[in-house]
Write a protein that holds these residues in place. Sequence first.
Motif, PDB file in Angstrom:
ATOM      1  N   CYS A 217     -13.066  -7.443  -4.957  1.00 37.14           N
ATOM      2  CA  CYS A 217     -12.669  -8.022  -3.662  1.00 37.14           C
ATOM      3  C   CYS A 217     -13.764  -8.895  -3.044  1.00 37.14           C
ATOM      4  O   CYS A 217     -13.461  -9.851  -2.336  1.00 37.14           O
TER       5      CYS A 217
ATOM      6  N   GLU B 268     -10.901   2.937  -5.554  1.00 37.86           N
ATOM      7  CA  GLU B 268     -10.816   2.014  -4.424  1.00 37.86           C
ATOM      8  C   GLU B 268     -12.185   1.428  -4.092  1.00 37.86           C
ATOM      9  O   GLU B 268     -12.299   0.233  -3.804  1.00 37.86           O
TER      10      GLU B 268
ATOM     11  N   ASN C 106       0.811  -1.216   0.000  1.00 41.27           N
ATOM     12  CA  ASN C 106       0.000   0.000   0.000  1.00 41.27           C
ATOM     13  C   ASN C 106       0.842   1.263   0.000  1.00 41.27           C
ATOM     14  O   ASN C 106       0.390   2.306  -0.469  1.00 41.27           O
TER      15      ASN C 106
ATOM     16  N   ILE D 146     -13.038  -2.620  -3.937  1.00 39.61           N
ATOM     17  CA  ILE D 146     -13.483  -3.381  -2.757  1.00 39.61           C
ATOM     18  C   ILE D 146     -14.956  -3.757  -2.803  1.00 39.61           C
ATOM     19  O   ILE D 146     -15.365  -4.732  -2.194  1.00 39.61           O
TER      20      ILE D 146
ATOM     21  N   LEU E 192     -10.830  -5.507   4.301  1.00 39.04           N
ATOM     22  CA  LEU E 192     -11.560  -4.246   4.252  1.00 39.04           C
ATOM     23  C   LEU E 192     -12.911  -4.429   3.556  1.00 39.04           C
ATOM     24  O   LEU E 192     -13.937  -3.936   4.041  1.00 39.04           O
ATOM     25  N   SER E 193     -12.914  -5.142   2.458  1.00 36.68           N
ATOM     26  CA  SER E 193     -14.164  -5.390   1.722  1.00 36.68           C
ATOM     27  C   SER E 193     -15.199  -6.088   2.596  1.00 36.68           C
ATOM     28  O   SER E 193     -16.381  -5.758   2.559  1.00 36.68           O
TER      29      SER E 193
ATOM     30  N   LYS F 176      -7.149  -5.568   1.288  1.00 31.69           N
ATOM     31  CA  LYS F 176      -8.467  -5.136   0.825  1.00 31.69           C
ATOM     32  C   LYS F 176      -9.520  -6.224   0.924  1.00 31.69           C
ATOM     33  O   LYS F 176     -10.709  -5.925   0.946  1.00 31.69           O
TER      34      LYS F 176
ATOM     35  N   TYR G 127     -11.450 -12.592   0.258  1.00 34.58           N
ATOM     36  CA  TYR G 127     -12.511 -11.853   0.928  1.00 34.58           C
ATOM     37  C   TYR G 127     -12.519 -12.266   2.404  1.00 34.58           C
ATOM     38  O   TYR G 127     -12.552 -13.449   2.733  1.00 34.58           O
TER      39      TYR G 127
END
Length: 172
Positions: free
Chosen positions: A60, A52, A19, A56, A77-78, A74, A66
């Motif tokens: 994602c 982004e 990142n 996601i 995050l997703s 991600k 996932y």
Amino acid sequence: MQEPACKEQYPIVTVIVSNLVSLLIYGIGASIFFRFGIVWVVAYIMYILLLEFRLISGHCRDCYYYGKTCAFGKGRLSSLFFRKGDPEKFSALKLTWRDIVPDFLAFIIPVLAGILLLVQDFSLAILLLVIALLLLGFSGNALVREHLACRYCRQREKGCPARQLFNQSKKP
């Protein structure tokens, strides 16, 4: 040659380094746009956030990672914001170069803006920022994907549309 073993969860240092390349690109891009005014910076940041969100909320959700820590974090995050999708959908997706143009534009547009600034009034600082963007955008991203992310990705085994796209371009 045998491919390295896949990771179920990537280490946090991989997520940070992966990142960091993107964040440096975005930060340099924003600093170039700042020379044109805050409106351009806000527009650029909105564009990045849209990219982004697209990632996601779409890809994602269907990825093997996932809810897990992928090379970019991600997948985890997703799962905080979206329901799990269909992993078969991810594997069946066919990417084209046109599909990834928006991602390339995240650093190409600031490069072009930087070149415009250089033409108007040469600045060593802007020249260095443009060079840094080109290096990070092409080489930095390639190194992260080749050495940290894709090499160890479980989704690669299940079917990765990006891998298919990039491998097509290597065929004679």
